[in-house]
Design an enzyme around this catalytic site. Sequence first.
Site, mmCIF file in Angstrom:
data_model
loop_
_atom_site.group_PDB
_atom_site.id
_atom_site.type_symbol
_atom_site.label_atom_id
_atom_site.label_comp_id
_atom_site.label_asym_id
_atom_site.label_seq_id
_atom_site.Cartn_x
_atom_site.Cartn_y
_atom_site.Cartn_z
ATOM 1 N N ASP A 153 0.736 51.547 10.198
ATOM 2 C CA ASP A 153 -0.055 52.553 10.920
ATOM 3 C C ASP A 153 -1.512 52.525 10.475
ATOM 4 O O ASP A 153 -1.821 52.180 9.330
ATOM 5 C CB ASP A 153 0.554 53.948 10.670
ATOM 6 C CG ASP A 153 0.105 54.961 11.708
ATOM 7 O OD1 ASP A 153 -0.462 54.565 12.743
ATOM 8 O OD2 ASP A 153 0.315 56.168 11.479
ATOM 9 N N ASN B 27 4.993 54.835 22.175
ATOM 10 C CA ASN B 27 3.681 54.191 22.310
ATOM 11 C C ASN B 27 3.341 53.809 23.754
ATOM 12 O O ASN B 27 2.174 53.552 24.074
ATOM 13 C CB ASN B 27 3.579 52.950 21.399
ATOM 14 C CG ASN B 27 3.493 53.281 19.922
ATOM 15 O OD1 ASN B 27 3.992 52.541 19.075
ATOM 16 N ND2 ASN B 27 2.857 54.404 19.572
HETATM 17 C C1 IPE Z 1 4.391 54.775 14.581
HETATM 18 O O1 IPE Z 1 3.016 54.943 14.602
HETATM 19 C C2 IPE Z 1 4.771 53.624 15.443
HETATM 20 C C3 IPE Z 1 4.343 52.309 14.976
HETATM 21 C C4 IPE Z 1 3.765 52.037 13.844
HETATM 22 C C5 IPE Z 1 4.635 51.232 15.875
HETATM 23 P P1 IPE Z 1 2.329 56.007 15.588
HETATM 24 O O2 IPE Z 1 0.874 55.949 15.321
HETATM 25 O O3 IPE Z 1 2.768 55.764 16.980
HETATM 26 O O4 IPE Z 1 2.981 57.369 15.087
HETATM 27 P P2 IPE Z 1 2.488 58.858 15.239
HETATM 28 O O5 IPE Z 1 2.234 59.085 16.697
HETATM 29 O O6 IPE Z 1 1.233 59.015 14.447
HETATM 30 O O7 IPE Z 1 3.598 59.694 14.686
HETATM 31 C C1 IPE Z 2 -0.362 51.398 14.420
HETATM 32 O O1 IPE Z 2 -1.684 51.779 14.442
HETATM 33 C C2 IPE Z 2 -0.023 50.394 15.487
HETATM 34 C C3 IPE Z 2 0.795 50.917 16.595
HETATM 35 C C4 IPE Z 2 1.298 52.110 16.677
HETATM 36 C C5 IPE Z 2 1.035 50.007 17.693
HETATM 37 P P1 IPE Z 2 -2.206 52.941 15.397
HETATM 38 O O2 IPE Z 2 -2.615 52.320 16.686
HETATM 39 O O3 IPE Z 2 -1.202 54.017 15.511
HETATM 40 O O4 IPE Z 2 -3.482 53.442 14.621
HETATM 41 P P2 IPE Z 2 -3.954 54.936 14.390
HETATM 42 O O5 IPE Z 2 -2.788 55.683 13.804
HETATM 43 O O6 IPE Z 2 -4.332 55.479 15.734
HETATM 44 O O7 IPE Z 2 -5.101 54.837 13.464
HETATM 45 MG MG MG Z 3 -0.840 55.680 14.419
#
Ligand code: IPE
Ligand code: IPE
Ligand code: MG
Length: 249
Positions: free
Chosen positions: A21, A69
């Site tokens: 993340d 997502n």
């Molecule tokens: C969790 O990250 C999913 C992945 C790393 C693929 P998110 O960024 O989607 O999670 P939330 O929304 O902050 O809980």
């Molecule tokens: C994790 O990084 C990757 C996926 C969930 C695909 P994020 O895209 O959630 O990055 P932040 O949490 O918005 O910084």
């Molecule tokens: Mg995230």
Amino acid sequence: MSLLDKINRDTIPKHIAIIMDGNGRWAQKQGEDRLFGHNFGVEAVRETLKAAQEIGVEYLTLYAFSTENWKRPKEEVDGLMDLLVRTISGEVDELHESNVVISSIGDMDGLPPSCKEELQAAYDRTKNNTGINLILALNYSAKWELIQATKEIARRVKEGELEMDDINDCLMSDMLCTKGIPDPELLIRTSGENRVSNFLLWQIAYAEFHFTDVLWPDFKREDLYKAVLDYQSRERRFGLVSAQLEKNT
Ligand code: IPE
Ligand code: IPE
Ligand code: MG
């Protein structure tokens, strides 16, 4: 003494699961768009895989795309799917060379055809390898997985293939996408968020959690070593008391 030297090779977790993340925030910090962060996240995957191979981890599960997502802006979702196809096709030779077995968990039917094809080719190419298992959680959510499993159990009971009393811990595990894969002993989440976000809810029942503020694109081999050292500093009691554990060792 380096972090790597401090790791006890006798108690390496067999299975490490990672919620990667922070790509978006990492990109934002550089004044770039979110996809820039996702692209840099690939380098962190390479490094993490190498570190895991180096210390003898057998299974590495990476949460790459959740069922939630899909609700992100279309441009980001399309960019992520494109990145997935490009990364798998670009990396598969090297992964095969280093004996990696590639597989995935999640609802593959919900992925674009080009992704499914690329993934299938990667599974077929690497399935006879004997090294680390790299498991990509794609279009995955634990609630989806548990509902699928529950429906299949209900169907079998209804058809008379299964008795109610046959439903136990082992059967449930066998109904999940992770059938045959040991539960992760260590769950890592980057970016300072302390939540599980619908990841492996059944399988992490007894996992140790390691949360770090490092944003995923900045995650380096040393960060994996730190997580393993943190894991090795814990006492895993599984409901017992310390004195019982000492007696057993
Ligand atoms: C969790 O990250 C999913 C992945 C790393 C693929 P998110 O960024 O989607 O999670 P939330 O929304 O902050 O809980
Ligand atoms: C994790 O990084 C990757 C996926 C969930 C695909 P994020 O895209 O959630 O990055 P932040 O949490 O918005 O910084
Ligand atoms: Mg995230």
